[in-house]
Design an enzyme around this catalytic site. Structure first.
Site, PDB file in Angstrom:
ATOM      1  N   GLU A 126     -25.444 -25.740   7.441  1.00 42.58           N
ATOM      2  CA  GLU A 126     -25.929 -24.836   6.893  1.00 42.58           C
ATOM      3  C   GLU A 126     -26.896 -25.066   5.578  1.00 42.58           C
ATOM      4  OE1 GLU A 126     -25.084 -20.305   4.647  1.00 42.58           O
ATOM      5  OE2 GLU A 126     -23.537 -21.302   5.741  1.00 42.58           O
ATOM      6  N   HIS A 180     -33.520 -18.978   0.247  1.00 42.19           N
ATOM      7  CA  HIS A 180     -33.666 -19.646   1.681  1.00 42.19           C
ATOM      8  C   HIS A 180     -34.977 -19.828   2.317  1.00 42.19           C
ATOM      9  CE1 HIS A 180     -29.390 -18.999   2.939  1.00 42.19           C
ATOM     10  NE2 HIS A 180     -29.302 -18.244   1.767  1.00 42.19           N
TER      11      HIS A 180
END
Length: 406
Positions: free
Chosen positions: A101, A401
């Protein structure tokens, strides 16, 4: 297929003459893995050569895997170093995290830097005990009460039987639970530096033999799910399983504002409305933002049983503004099941990660290394919670992100 032995065995697997699990009887572990890999490639029409790139002897993985065809590589990074004042884990340490991740390690690393700027985190294991809960059948509720009473009166006898199977484990308690004509006995053990599931299962089986010999109860299953292993369960949230561990930090207001670009009030409100009220409305057993992220990454890095992330995410995050206007944040993990001996901890990369933490192998005193690992994970989870709550408070979660290309 240049190796005739490999080619011959692949043919025999394809023809059904040899099963995958029987290959170890014909060749060494490394060759057996190669045969399986090539048989899988042939059957599936896929390229699986990447599975063959690993840095340990296949024979060393025998306790950890069946029908081995290779290994899956997961990137590993570190967060920190972070300063920890723990009951067993102290000093400035890097936290190894294995994950796919993107942004996770960066997020935890940011939390670690803020914790350090605040003077470090405190961590403590508050309770320890691995459980196994067999279920017995009795005739009726009167017999159920009689069995529960017998168990409470005979814990020393059960302890003697259970501890005869292990030189390390200690039976701490046996708690009976009756449901109609079912009686569940929740055995709790000190398993020292081992996670201990195999240990407590074998020990409990021996104790169950005594129960059946001395009472009219019949054992139905050695695990009756009141343990409760690898499932979300309120009993673990209340009673704990493995290690119950907590970590906290008090962060000066100026650090929150300068480093996290938000305020103590905003983080405290988000934690209440998101982690507490939102989780309650969802019926969650975990009242936190993303503790499972850190638990999973550190479990994979250090050779823990990854399925027990279910219990490891059973955590509560608190945040409040102190009377001086600073920010107090804590994370309490009720059921973190970890060990520094046995299982996947013996594999080379996992052993190296435990070395980074300084907790590989048995501790002195026994159990102290597993306690230290639990405290390290709790501090990592605290850093992750702090970072995510701050990102929400500054409204930078999505942009972070995007910036990192995740």
């Amino acid at each position: 297929m240049s190796d005739p032995t490999v080619a011959d065995l692949v043919d025999r697997v394809r023809d059904g003459d040899v099963r995958l699990h029987e290959l170890d009887a014909h060749v060494d572990a490394e060759t057996a893995a190669t045969v399986r890999r090539r048989a899988v490639a042939e059957q599936s029409g896929s390229d699986v050569d990447a599975f063959g790139e690993y840095a340990f002897d296949a024979a060393d993985a025998d306790p950890n895997i069946d029908n081995m065809i290779g290994a899956v590589q997961i990137p590993i990074g570190v967060a920190g170093p972070v300063s920890v004042d723990g009951g067993a884990f102290a000093g400035d340490r890097y936290l190894p995290m294995a994950t796919t991740e993107g942004a996770l390690v960066a997020s935890v690393n940011r939390g670690c830097s803020v914790i350090d700027a605040a003077g470090g985190s405190t961590a403590r294991v508050t309770k320890s005990g691995m459980t196994r809960a067999p279920v017995f059948r009795v005739d009726d509720v009167a017999e159920a009460e009689a069995l529960a009473s017998w168990v409470r009166d005979n814990v020393p006898t059960l302890r003697e039987a259970a501890e005869s199977t292990t030189s390390h484990g200690e039976l701490l308690a046996v708690t009976p639970y009756a449901v109609g004509n079912n009686v569940y006995l929740r055995f709790r053990y000190d398993t020292k530096d081992a996670m201990g599931m195999n240990m407590v299962t074998i020990a409990t089986r021996e104790a169950c033999d005594v129960v059946e010999a001395e009472t009219d109860a019949s054992l139905v299953a050695l695990s009756g799910n009141l343990c409760s292993d690898k499932k979300p369960a309120a009993v673990n949230a209340v009673e704990g399983r493995g290690r119950s561990v907590a970590a906290d930090v008090e962060i000066p207001r100026e650090v929150v504002e300068d480093r996290l670009h938000t305020t103590p009030e905003a983080i405290a409100e988000i934690n209440t409305r998101k982690n507490h009220v939102g989780s309650a409305k969802a019926g969650s057993l975990g009242f936190n933002a993303h503790v499972a992220n850190t638990v999973a990454a550190m479990f994979l890095a250090t050779g823990q049983d990854e399925a027990q992330v279910v219990e490891g995410a059973n955590a509560i995050t608190t945040a409040e503004v102190t009377p001086d206007g600073d920010l107090y944040v804590s994370v309490s993990l009720a059921s973190l099941e970890v060990g520094t001996v046995g299982g996947g901890t013996k594999l080379p990369t996992q052993a190296a990660a435990l070395d980074v933490l300084g907790v590989r192998g048995g501790g002195d005193p026994a159990g102290s290394n597993a306690d230290a690992l639990a405290e390290a994970i709790a501090v990592g989870a605290l850093a992750g919670e702090l970072s995510l709550l701050a990102a929400l408070g500054s409204r930078n979660l999505a942009s972070a992100h995007e910036e990192l290309g995740r």
